[in-house]
Scaffold this motif. Structure first.
Motif, PDB file in Angstrom:
ATOM      1  N   LEU A 254       0.831  -1.203   0.000  1.00 23.00           N
ATOM      2  CA  LEU A 254       0.000   0.000   0.000  1.00 23.00           C
ATOM      3  C   LEU A 254       0.866   1.254   0.000  1.00 23.00           C
ATOM      4  N   GLY A 255       2.003   1.172   0.664  1.00 26.72           N
ATOM      5  CA  GLY A 255       2.950   2.289   0.618  1.00 26.72           C
ATOM      6  C   GLY A 255       3.416   2.550  -0.803  1.00 26.72           C
ATOM      7  N   GLU A 260       2.942   6.098  -5.888  1.00 30.45           N
ATOM      8  CA  GLU A 260       2.474   6.387  -7.242  1.00 30.45           C
ATOM      9  C   GLU A 260       1.443   7.518  -7.236  1.00 30.45           C
ATOM     10  N   LYS A 261       0.666   7.599  -6.161  1.00 30.26           N
ATOM     11  CA  LYS A 261      -0.337   8.661  -6.040  1.00 30.26           C
ATOM     12  C   LYS A 261       0.272   9.980  -5.569  1.00 30.26           C
ATOM     13  N   LYS A 262       1.579   9.995  -5.367  1.00 30.18           N
ATOM     14  CA  LYS A 262       2.313  11.191  -4.915  1.00 30.18           C
ATOM     15  C   LYS A 262       1.949  11.619  -3.496  1.00 30.18           C
ATOM     16  N   ASP A 263       1.356  10.724  -2.727  1.00 26.72           N
ATOM     17  CA  ASP A 263       1.043  11.016  -1.328  1.00 26.72           C
ATOM     18  C   ASP A 263       2.144  10.367  -0.482  1.00 26.72           C
ATOM     19  N   PHE A 264       3.285  11.062  -0.373  1.00 25.24           N
ATOM     20  CA  PHE A 264       4.474  10.470   0.238  1.00 25.24           C
ATOM     21  C   PHE A 264       4.334  10.280   1.745  1.00 25.24           C
ATOM     22  N   LYS A 266       1.498   9.623   3.358  1.00 24.95           N
ATOM     23  CA  LYS A 266       0.633   8.456   3.546  1.00 24.95           C
ATOM     24  C   LYS A 266       1.441   7.175   3.294  1.00 24.95           C
ATOM     25  N   ALA A 267       2.289   7.241   2.272  1.00 24.89           N
ATOM     26  CA  ALA A 267       3.145   6.089   1.964  1.00 24.89           C
ATOM     27  C   ALA A 267       4.070   5.795   3.138  1.00 24.89           C
ATOM     28  N   LEU A 268       4.659   6.837   3.705  1.00 24.58           N
ATOM     29  CA  LEU A 268       5.565   6.653   4.838  1.00 24.58           C
ATOM     30  C   LEU A 268       4.843   6.033   6.029  1.00 24.58           C
ATOM     31  N   SER A 269       3.586   6.425   6.237  1.00 31.22           N
ATOM     32  CA  SER A 269       2.840   5.859   7.367  1.00 31.22           C
ATOM     33  C   SER A 269       2.620   4.359   7.165  1.00 31.22           C
ATOM     34  N   TYR A 270       2.369   3.930   5.937  1.00 26.46           N
ATOM     35  CA  TYR A 270       2.191   2.502   5.672  1.00 26.46           C
ATOM     36  C   TYR A 270       3.511   1.748   5.812  1.00 26.46           C
ATOM     37  N   TYR A 271       4.601   2.329   5.315  1.00 26.18           N
ATOM     38  CA  TYR A 271       5.909   1.685   5.474  1.00 26.18           C
ATOM     39  C   TYR A 271       6.254   1.529   6.957  1.00 26.18           C
ATOM     40  N   THR A 272       5.927   2.549   7.740  1.00 25.93           N
ATOM     41  CA  THR A 272       6.213   2.502   9.181  1.00 25.93           C
ATOM     42  C   THR A 272       5.387   1.419   9.869  1.00 25.93           C
ATOM     43  N   LYS A 273       4.116   1.299   9.466  1.00 30.90           N
ATOM     44  CA  LYS A 273       3.279   0.228  10.012  1.00 30.90           C
ATOM     45  C   LYS A 273       3.859  -1.141   9.662  1.00 30.90           C
ATOM     46  N   ALA A 274       4.348  -1.255   8.445  1.00 31.30           N
ATOM     47  CA  ALA A 274       4.952  -2.518   8.016  1.00 31.30           C
ATOM     48  C   ALA A 274       6.156  -2.852   8.881  1.00 31.30           C
ATOM     49  N   PHE A 275       7.019  -1.864   9.101  1.00 35.79           N
ATOM     50  CA  PHE A 275       8.226  -2.086   9.910  1.00 35.79           C
ATOM     51  C   PHE A 275       7.847  -2.510  11.329  1.00 35.79           C
ATOM     52  N   ASP A 276       6.909  -1.791  11.930  1.00 32.05           N
ATOM     53  CA  ASP A 276       6.504  -2.103  13.305  1.00 32.05           C
ATOM     54  C   ASP A 276       5.921  -3.511  13.412  1.00 32.05           C
ATOM     55  N   THR A 277       5.139  -3.911  12.423  1.00 26.84           N
ATOM     56  CA  THR A 277       4.525  -5.248  12.446  1.00 26.84           C
ATOM     57  C   THR A 277       5.586  -6.325  12.283  1.00 26.84           C
ATOM     58  N   TYR A 278       6.505  -6.116  11.341  1.00 23.92           N
ATOM     59  CA  TYR A 278       7.591  -7.081  11.153  1.00 23.92           C
ATOM     60  C   TYR A 278       8.431  -7.207  12.427  1.00 23.92           C
ATOM     61  N   PHE A 300      15.237   9.660  -0.064  1.00 23.98           N
ATOM     62  CA  PHE A 300      16.206  10.022  -1.104  1.00 23.98           C
ATOM     63  C   PHE A 300      15.527  10.476  -2.396  1.00 23.98           C
ATOM     64  N   GLU A 301      14.599   9.657  -2.920  1.00 28.57           N
ATOM     65  CA  GLU A 301      14.036   9.950  -4.238  1.00 28.57           C
ATOM     66  C   GLU A 301      12.978  11.039  -4.209  1.00 28.57           C
ATOM     67  N   HIS A 302      12.188  11.126  -3.128  1.00 27.63           N
ATOM     68  CA  HIS A 302      11.048  12.042  -3.151  1.00 27.63           C
ATOM     69  C   HIS A 302      11.169  13.225  -2.188  1.00 27.63           C
ATOM     70  N   LEU A 303      11.847  13.051  -1.091  1.00 24.43           N
ATOM     71  CA  LEU A 303      12.011  14.180  -0.166  1.00 24.43           C
ATOM     72  C   LEU A 303      13.404  14.799  -0.258  1.00 24.43           C
ATOM     73  N   ASN A 304      14.273  14.175  -1.070  1.00 22.08           N
ATOM     74  CA  ASN A 304      15.612  14.719  -1.321  1.00 22.08           C
ATOM     75  C   ASN A 304      16.378  14.978  -0.029  1.00 22.08           C
ATOM     76  N   ASN A 305      16.241  14.059   0.922  1.00 25.57           N
ATOM     77  CA  ASN A 305      16.900  14.215   2.220  1.00 25.57           C
ATOM     78  C   ASN A 305      17.907  13.067   2.366  1.00 25.57           C
ATOM     79  N   GLY A 306      19.125  13.306   1.897  1.00 23.41           N
ATOM     80  CA  GLY A 306      20.151  12.276   1.904  1.00 23.41           C
ATOM     81  C   GLY A 306      20.539  11.825   3.291  1.00 23.41           C
ATOM     82  N   ASN A 307      20.554  12.732   4.255  1.00 26.49           N
ATOM     83  CA  ASN A 307      20.979  12.365   5.608  1.00 26.49           C
ATOM     84  C   ASN A 307      19.985  11.404   6.263  1.00 26.49           C
ATOM     85  N   LYS A 308      18.673  11.674   6.089  1.00 25.96           N
ATOM     86  CA  LYS A 308      17.682  10.769   6.644  1.00 25.96           C
ATOM     87  C   LYS A 308      17.718   9.421   5.935  1.00 25.96           C
TER      88      LYS A 308
END
Length: 936
Positions: A254-255, A260-264, A266-278, A300-308
């Protein structure tokens, strides 16, 4: 087995075990063997000794060609597997398989046993890290189960899952999707037949795993809407069933959808849920993968934040997969993470750190290996590199890093290294392609490879390196067409016939499936039949691989150099013009015998001008109402393409690499008497690639049944939306008069099947009909008197002797554009069959002007002119006429694609000449004889 032998073996078993007495039968012997095999694993050595004694006794009694003996061999193999002696396990299972295969027609063996035997053989090969052996064994398991219709067999279903994962690993995503759907359905059906909770849970796990791979393949294929639809309600379902690993996977998917919907966020929230569940379920490796995705996709690709991004990567490195094959899986994910770290440092301009981490990434496969070592690996070794998209991205990114360094520092060594890596990356993509079987997957990878070729061409432009630019121009187009032609050269008539038959069955089943309810029994039956036929086709293609080893190792024997172009293609042409359209720029390359010109064109300006130009010439009302605007746009497009270039007059070959527009109607200058078109000074032909023109299309062709075949349905009684083509039959009569050996299919005789059966046997084909570049099936279509022919149905069992096909119908030169491969149109479809030349139309055409143009073309062709020159003269003739036919709308749509060689015409005057010569010779002989009689 002889009763005496059974009694003897049972005595041995009773003596070596504490089993109770059993009746002397095959079934009791099998139960005795099973009882020993099922003893605790701690007694493996003892079990092995007992079963080996049983084997030796059976061999003495010569009772080895039966199901009991093969069962015994497999049990011995299982014990060796438990003892981690995988080679011996393979050996015993191979012995069992060989006996069953050799005696497959004997009632003493059970062919069904092969299904289970091959599945476990694939497992043993997996433990030996022999990927090729593993996949081959799984293939055999699947094939045998299919032949025996044993679709609800556990080993068959598990082998399907092996293939699903394999298809994903090698990037054959469309095969992954279809196989995953099949595996999920069989697993779900199998659940209905069992009642043991453990078995049910295993099958549920397989079904859900297949669903997960299915969605992942959809995401990799860019089918986000379909993936989103499948994921609906999956979160609630997995929560309810407490399948937390699949719940976490769904969060990740879902992330990807929300990316693809450009809702980064929302995508991050799903990735975070995935990490916590794993993490809550102790899935360390999945935690690693999720953090890697968050760092790359989000930061890196969408928020252009290399340090994070770096922080995510470093945290990901702390997690590690545990269990069997954990080292291999960890190494591949580590390769991806270190490659992503390298990209962050590259973005920061820290080149030394970037290159250091690129090498660390490669080291995960083998210390010290690099892109060259990977490409040079054997086909069997190459199969071990799972998640091939990681590897291809790593190599291309490394090349891009050297390109960026060269752009910022100007150091020549960086450019040299970038060029070397780009060529290796091209070889790698070639190797990946030859391992895939599904055309759509290959097309997807061709599209993905555009980045490589654009960056390589950009580097060539910066260095004015025309030789390498030509290499990458050529490698960026029509490679799959070249593969098809290479493949055909290695096929015999029987192989072609077999493949045609199975291809037609698959096509018909796919068409039926599209119109059948997915929840019906017939749909399930269709899927079974599709599966069986697809397996058969894959086996046929595997045979072709064996017969064409060089081709399937990725060696392109048709590659040509710039020198080849000048000495071969330009010996009777004046120039080759190639265009490459990338994401950021368009490049043009003009090659002539004297000079080469290499230009970069502003992409936005080129695209908008070419689009407007195409609108003008294909719309008669717009052309009539604003001819001044057309003249301006046409001349501007000419200036963009040929800026700083001198185009020699004469015969010009154009290689577009994408959608066509006619160069002939480009205006090179305006004067008081009117516009001067490119056509005035140039006979133009088009090609899929320069190397296409180097093919020898004449080799292996049978004799032609006839010289000219004309086809004109005239009327289309089965539909109301196609108007009659009045006059097309009369035009055929005019054209046929130029040939002494012609045949016409007119009216009802111009049926779809008649055309398909007849056309391969004629040298020249003329087709007057309706066509469209799109249809309800989302592919080009040509209409005949009784029905339609779709591009996917263009299948023939014979190698055509045809040299030229003229498609005088609307939009036959158009179709779906696949980036990196070109337009899939009817002219390309005929080219893939081995027809070297085609004239097609780029837009809806006027009937009368089409008849006049076509008749003129054949008139000049009959005089011996090359195809491009004959078409140029025919267009100039129409252009010089009075009235509106002077407008390019009428004469520009027909384009010649392919070879331009003149075709020796069998004119009807030939027989008259032969008759005249015969009469003259006869008169001379008669006169000489009469003279001799008189002198005597």
């Amino acid at each position: 087995m002889r009763p005496g032998a059974v009694i003897h073996i049972i005595v041995i078993l009773l003596w070596t075990t504490s089993l109770p007495a059993q009746n002397p039968s095959d079934e009791s012997l099998k139960k005795s063997i099973a009882a020993i095999a099922n003893l605790p694993i701690q007694q493996s050595r003892e079990k092995l000794d007992k079963l080996l004694k049983c084997r030796d006794s059976l061999k003495k009694n010569e009772s080895t060609a039966d199901s009991i003996y093969t069962y015994l061999l497999r049990q011995i193999g299982f014990i060796h597997f438990d003892m981690t002696d995988y080679l011996s396990a393979v050996s015993y299972f191979r012995q069992s398989i060989d006996i069953i295969t050799t005696n497959k027609n004997s009632p003493s063996v059970k062919p069904k046993d092969l299904i289970n035997a091959y599945y476990w053989l694939s497992t043993f090969y997996d433990s030996l890290d022999n990927t090729a052996g593993k996949i081959s064994a799984a293939d055999n398991c699947i094939t045998i189960a299919g032949k025996l219709k044993e679709y609800l067999d556990v080993s068959f279903i598990r082998s399907l899952l092996i293939k699903v994962e394999h298809f994903f690993d090698i990037g054959d995503y469309y095969q992954c999707i279809s196989t995953a759907e099949l595996c999920e359905r069989y697993a779900s059906e199998y659940i209905k037949t069992i009642n043991r909770l453990y078995d049910i849970d295993v099958m549920k796990g397989i079904a859900k795993s297949c669903f997960g791979w299915h969605v992942n393949a959809l995401l990799q294929s860019g089918k986000f809407a379909e993936a989103d639809r499948l994921l609906t309600n999956k979160v609630n379902e997995y929560k309810k069933e407490k399948f937390y690993n699949y719940l976490a996977l769904t969060y990740t998917q879902l992330g990807d959808v929300y990316i693809e919907k450009k809702d980064f966020f929302k995508a991050l929230s799903y990735y975070t849920k995935a990490f916590d569940t794993y993490q809550a379920n102790g899935e360390d490796f999945s935690c690693k993968q999720t953090l890697n995705a968050i760092g790359r996709i989000i930061y890196f690709e969408h928020l252009n934040n290399g340090n994070k991004a770096l922080a995510c990567y470093r945290k990901a490195l702390q997690f590690k997969k545990k269990g069997e094959h954990s080292d291999r899986a960890n190494s591949l994910e580590m390769l991806s993470i270190f490659g992503n770290i390298a990209n962050v440092y590259l973005h920061k301009g820290m080149y030394d750190s970037a290159f250091k981490y690129f090498q660390v990434a490669f080291d995960q496969l083998m210390p010290g290996i690099n892109e060259t070592g990977i490409v040079k690996s054997s086909p069997k070794e190459f199969l071990k590199y799972k998640k091939i998209q990681y590897l291809s991205s790593l190599v291309i990114n490394k090349g891009d890093a050297f390109l960026e360094k060269y752009k910022h520092t100007g150091i020549p060594a960086a450019a040299i290294e970038a060029m070397r890596i780009y060529k290796v990356a091209d070889m790698l993509l070639n190797k990946i392609r030859t391992g895939q079987s599904e055309l759509k997957s290959k097309l997807l990878w061709r599209s993905e490879s555009r980045r490589l070729y654009e960056h390589a061409v950009d580097l060539c432009y910066l260095q004015n390196n025309i030789n390498d630019a030509f290499y990458f121009f050529e490698r960026s187009r029509a490679v799959l067409l070249s593969d098809q032609l290479n493949e055909q050269r290695g096929l015999g008539s029987s192989e072609i016939s077999k493949r045609v038959q199975v291809s037609k069955r698959i096509l018909n089943l796919q068409i039926e499936a599209d119109s059948t309810a997915r929840d019906s029994k017939r749909y399930a039956d269709i899927q079974d039949e599709l599966f069986a036929n697809t397996q058969e086709k894959q086996h046929l293609e595997e045979a072709i691989r064996t017969n064409n080893p060089l081709y399937y190792q990725g060696i392109d024997t048709n590659y040509i150099t710039l020198a080849d172009v000048k000495t071969k293609l330009l010996k009777d042409h004046q120039a080759l013009v190639e265009l490459f359209s990338g994401d950021s720029a368009v490049y043009s390359l003009l090659i002539s015998s004297g000079h080469n010109y290499f230009n970069r064109i502003n992409k936005k300006e080129f695209d908008s001008t070419a689009l407007l130009y195409s609108h003008y010439i294909s719309d008669i009302r717009l052309l009539n109402s604003d001819f001044a605007g057309f003249r301006k746009v046409s001349n501007h497009l000419y200036q963009l393409i040929f800026q700083n270039s001198i185009v020699p007059p004469g015969r010009i070959i154009i290689s577009m690499g994408g959608s066509y527009f006619p160069f002939e109607s480009l205006i090179i200058s305006n004067n008081d008497t009117g516009p001067v078109y490119f056509l005035a000074n140039h006979a133009v032909s088009y090609t899929y690639s320069a190397r296409y023109l180097m093919n020898d299309f004449s080799s292996g062709n049978a004799a032609a049944k006839g010289y000219f075949l004309g086809v004109a349905p005239v009327q289309y009684k089965y539909t109301t939306f196609l108007p009659p083509l009045t006059g097309s039959d009369g035009s055929l009569i005019t054209i046929a008069s130029y040939s002494s050996s012609s045949h016409r299919q007119v009216a009802e005789d111009a049926s779809r099947n008649n055309f398909l059966q007849a056309f391969p046997g004629y040298t020249i084909i003329q087709l007057y009909t309706h066509a469209s570049d799109s249809s309800k099936r989302n592919e080009p279509v040509i209409y005949f008197a009784d029905s339609a022919l779709y591009l996917s149905e263009l299948i023939t069992g014979n190698k055509p002797v045809t040299r030229l096909i003229v498609l005088s119908a609307c939009e036959t030169g158009n179709g779906l554009l696949y980036q990196g491969e070109g337009v899939f149109s009817f002219n390309r479809g005929f080219a893939a069959l081995g027809i070297p030349s085609c004239i097609a139309n780029l837009w809806s055409v006027d009937n009368i002007s089409t008849y006049r143009l076509t008749e003129s073309f054949y008139k000049y062709l009959a005089k011996g002119d090359p195809l491009d020159v004959a078409l140029q003269k025919a267009k100039l003739e129409l252009l010089s006429s009075s009235g509106e036919y002077k407008l390019p709308y009428y004469w520009a749509p027909a384009v010649l694609v392919g070879k331009t060689d003149s075709i020796k015409y069998k004119s009807p005057t030939d027989w008259k000449l032969y008759l005249l010569i015969t009469v003259l010779v006869g008169i001379i002989i008669w006169g000489l004889n009469r003279y001799r009689r008189k002198t005597k």
